[in-house]
Motif scaffolding. Structure first.
Motif, PDB file in Angstrom:
ATOM      1  N   GLU A 267       0.823  -1.212   0.000  1.00 14.81           N
ATOM      2  CA  GLU A 267       0.000   0.000   0.000  1.00 14.81           C
ATOM      3  C   GLU A 267       0.855   1.259   0.000  1.00 14.81           C
ATOM      4  O   GLU A 267       1.653   1.480   0.908  1.00 14.81           O
ATOM      5  CB  GLU A 267      -0.921   0.004   1.223  1.00 14.81           C
ATOM      6  CG  GLU A 267      -1.902   1.163   1.225  1.00 14.81           C
ATOM      7  CD  GLU A 267      -2.752   1.221   2.488  1.00 14.81           C
ATOM      8  OE1 GLU A 267      -3.578   0.324   2.679  1.00 14.81           O
ATOM      9  OE2 GLU A 267      -2.572   2.162   3.265  1.00 14.81           O
ATOM     10  N   GLY A 268       0.697   2.052  -1.022  1.00 14.61           N
ATOM     11  CA  GLY A 268       1.425   3.314  -1.138  1.00 14.61           C
ATOM     12  C   GLY A 268       0.752   4.420  -0.338  1.00 14.61           C
ATOM     13  O   GLY A 268      -0.394   4.290   0.090  1.00 14.61           O
ATOM     14  N   GLN A 269       1.503   5.505  -0.185  1.00 14.24           N
ATOM     15  CA  GLN A 269       1.010   6.600   0.664  1.00 14.24           C
ATOM     16  C   GLN A 269      -0.081   7.440   0.000  1.00 14.24           C
ATOM     17  O   GLN A 269      -0.580   8.393   0.601  1.00 14.24           O
ATOM     18  CB  GLN A 269       2.187   7.471   1.111  1.00 14.24           C
ATOM     19  CG  GLN A 269       2.937   8.140  -0.008  1.00 14.24           C
ATOM     20  CD  GLN A 269       3.070   9.629   0.233  1.00 14.24           C
ATOM     21  OE1 GLN A 269       2.094  10.290   0.594  1.00 14.24           O
ATOM     22  NE2 GLN A 269       4.255  10.153   0.060  1.00 14.24           N
TER      23      GLN A 269
ATOM     24  N   GLU B 186       5.474   5.523   3.932  1.00 11.65           N
ATOM     25  CA  GLU B 186       6.198   6.605   3.241  1.00 11.65           C
ATOM     26  C   GLU B 186       6.191   6.454   1.721  1.00 11.65           C
ATOM     27  O   GLU B 186       6.068   7.421   0.982  1.00 11.65           O
ATOM     28  CB  GLU B 186       7.668   6.615   3.701  1.00 11.65           C
ATOM     29  CG  GLU B 186       7.951   7.503   4.886  1.00 11.65           C
ATOM     30  CD  GLU B 186       7.678   8.972   4.628  1.00 11.65           C
ATOM     31  OE1 GLU B 186       7.891   9.455   3.501  1.00 11.65           O
ATOM     32  OE2 GLU B 186       7.224   9.643   5.575  1.00 11.65           O
ATOM     33  N   ALA B 187       6.381   5.209   1.240  1.00 11.10           N
ATOM     34  CA  ALA B 187       6.587   4.995  -0.200  1.00 11.10           C
ATOM     35  C   ALA B 187       5.293   5.187  -0.990  1.00 11.10           C
ATOM     36  O   ALA B 187       4.195   4.997  -0.464  1.00 11.10           O
ATOM     37  CB  ALA B 187       7.125   3.586  -0.428  1.00 11.10           C
ATOM     38  N   THR B 188       5.447   5.550  -2.249  1.00  9.01           N
ATOM     39  CA  THR B 188       4.280   5.655  -3.136  1.00  9.01           C
ATOM     40  C   THR B 188       3.999   4.285  -3.765  1.00  9.01           C
ATOM     41  O   THR B 188       4.882   3.428  -3.836  1.00  9.01           O
ATOM     42  CB  THR B 188       4.547   6.656  -4.266  1.00  9.01           C
ATOM     43  OG1 THR B 188       5.691   6.202  -5.004  1.00  9.01           O
ATOM     44  CG2 THR B 188       4.800   8.048  -3.734  1.00  9.01           C
TER      45      THR B 188
ATOM     46  N   ALA C  54      -2.183  -1.411  -3.665  1.00  7.55           N
ATOM     47  CA  ALA C  54      -3.189  -0.557  -3.021  1.00  7.55           C
ATOM     48  C   ALA C  54      -2.657   0.857  -2.899  1.00  7.55           C
ATOM     49  O   ALA C  54      -1.451   1.080  -2.818  1.00  7.55           O
ATOM     50  CB  ALA C  54      -3.535  -1.105  -1.636  1.00  7.55           C
ATOM     51  N   GLY C  55      -3.581   1.809  -2.864  1.00  5.84           N
ATOM     52  CA  GLY C  55      -3.200   3.219  -2.715  1.00  5.84           C
ATOM     53  C   GLY C  55      -3.273   3.924  -4.054  1.00  5.84           C
ATOM     54  O   GLY C  55      -2.417   3.723  -4.910  1.00  5.84           O
ATOM     55  N   GLY C  56      -4.328   4.720  -4.255  1.00  2.36           N
ATOM     56  CA  GLY C  56      -4.424   5.493  -5.489  1.00  2.36           C
ATOM     57  C   GLY C  56      -5.108   4.775  -6.637  1.00  2.36           C
ATOM     58  O   GLY C  56      -5.014   5.224  -7.780  1.00  2.36           O
ATOM     59  N   ILE C  57      -5.789   3.659  -6.344  1.00  4.70           N
ATOM     60  CA  ILE C  57      -6.439   2.896  -7.425  1.00  4.70           C
ATOM     61  C   ILE C  57      -7.953   3.014  -7.280  1.00  4.70           C
ATOM     62  O   ILE C  57      -8.509   2.646  -6.247  1.00  4.70           O
ATOM     63  CB  ILE C  57      -6.010   1.408  -7.376  1.00  4.70           C
ATOM     64  CG1 ILE C  57      -4.485   1.299  -7.491  1.00  4.70           C
ATOM     65  CG2 ILE C  57      -6.714   0.617  -8.481  1.00  4.70           C
ATOM     66  CD1 ILE C  57      -3.935  -0.089  -7.204  1.00  4.70           C
ATOM     67  N   ALA C  58      -8.613   3.546  -8.322  1.00  3.67           N
ATOM     68  CA  ALA C  58     -10.074   3.688  -8.253  1.00  3.67           C
ATOM     69  C   ALA C  58     -10.742   3.489  -9.600  1.00  3.67           C
ATOM     70  O   ALA C  58     -11.951   3.706  -9.723  1.00  3.67           O
ATOM     71  CB  ALA C  58     -10.450   5.053  -7.678  1.00  3.67           C
TER      72      ALA C  58
END
Ligand code: TUI
Length: 321
Positions: free
Chosen positions: A136-138, A146-148, A167-171
């Motif tokens: 999971e990215g930030q 911390e990481a994207t 995960a993180g930023g997916i929609a």
């Protein structure tokens, strides 16, 4: 790359993000019925609440589902016991290292999929017996590392031999296609499911997500060691001011206590904590969980089928002239 649907028992390689106070039996069963893996988020709840949501979920779906254990929860040990007693098929964990629980969960035939925010933890949980990891990215909402996502996913893919779920930023389908390009075998989506018709979060919370722009989230709590991504509002600004003044951690945590519940249940999106990923700016319509999942994967497939990814000119430019 492996087919994660076999591991999860789902139609689509998608897990619903665990959103504390929000992801209850209603949302989890809706996502599972829609072909994804629905997750009950135990957040800071007590074990009895988790048992009751597991039983409610079973009344609403016969499909597999999971429970997320937030490892900062003081009731985590008791929740793990409930998960084993109730034979939950899948466990995801967040906000820490689940190492001490993995053997027990595995011996109860439960699939264990920790959320990790670093390569180091991915390697550790693989060694301890995890079945997959969620990298999971930030960009994600709530508690973050911390990481994207763009940097974390391929590095985790190279470091472990178990499936990696991004995960993180997916929609949407573009995010899913991109995640697979980075080597992921599946995705976890949280923010978009906040506005699912079956999601019981307050309408004020949903409206704030639907109106959000790309620049509307901020990570509070970096100074306390527990960074949390939220939509900007009065509470977020108050916390950031305290952090700038180097206020006591206890003072910062005090104004955050109960704030998520206030936004989720009472619709207080001014003094409450409106946790959200950076991708909220892309989330513009309320749909059923099924409509969301089908639309996202149709988009992703269309990208694979129709878009020639051109890294250098080939064919159309004559080679010798
Ligand atoms: O857990 C989440 N997101 C959450 S939990 C939550 S409830 C909460 N409320 C207030 C304060 C704190 C939590 C709201 N959102 N996402 C999964 C996630 N886990 N993201 C990042 C991590 C993570 C970070 C560090 C996982 C492991 C980790 O390792 C630390 C270590 O011990 O190595």
């Amino acid at each position: 790359m492996v087919n994660i649907c076999g591991l999860l028992g789902t139609e689509y390689p998608i897990i619903q993000g665990a959103m504390a106070w929000i992801a209850d039996a209603y949302l989890a069963s809706a996502v599972s019925n829609a072909g994804g893996l629905g997750i009950i988020a135990s957040g800071n709840a007590e074990a009895d609440w988790v048992r009751s949501e597991i039983r409610k979920t079973r009344e609403m779906t016969d499909k597999p589902f999971g429970v997320n254990v937030m490892l900062l929860n003081p009731h985590a040990d008791a929740i793990i016991d409930v998960i084993c007693e109730e034979h939950v098929p899948v466990v995801t964990t967040g906000a820490g290292n689940p190492g001490k629980y993995i053997t027990k969960l595995k011996s109860n035939s439960i699939k264990v999929i920790p959320v990790i925010a670093s390569v180091a933890l991915a390697i550790r949980v693989e060694r301890a017996g995890a079945d997959a990891v969620i990298a999971e990215g930030q960009e994600g909402g709530g508690h973050i590392g911390e990481a994207t996502t763009m940097a974390l996913v391929p590095q985790v893919v190279d470091a472990v031999n178990i499936p990696v779920i991004a995960a993180g930023g997916i929609a949407d389908g573009r995010g899913i296609a991109a995640a697979f390009m980075l080597g992921a075998s599946g995705v976890q989506v949280g923010t978009r499911f906040l506005v699912a018709k079956e999601c019981t979060v307050s309408q004020n919370y949903k409206d704030m997500i639907l109106k959000a722009k790309d620049s509307d989230t901020v990570a509070t709590g970096r100074s306390t060691g527990h960074p949390v991504r939220v939509l900007k509002n009065k509470l977020a600004r108050d916390i950031l001011i305290l952090e700038k003044r180097n206020a006591d951690i206890s003072e910062i945590e005090k104004i955050g206590t109960g704030a998520l519940r206030a936004a989720v249940k009472d619709g207080d999106v001014v003094n409450g904590s409106v946790m959200s990923g950076q991708i909220a700016g892309l989330v513009k319509k309320e749909q059923t969980a099924r409509e969301m999942i089908v639309e996202m994967f149709e988009e992703a497939e269309e990208i694979y089928e129709s878009r020639a990814i051109i890294c250098r000119s080939r064919g159309s430019i004559p080679r010798n002239g």
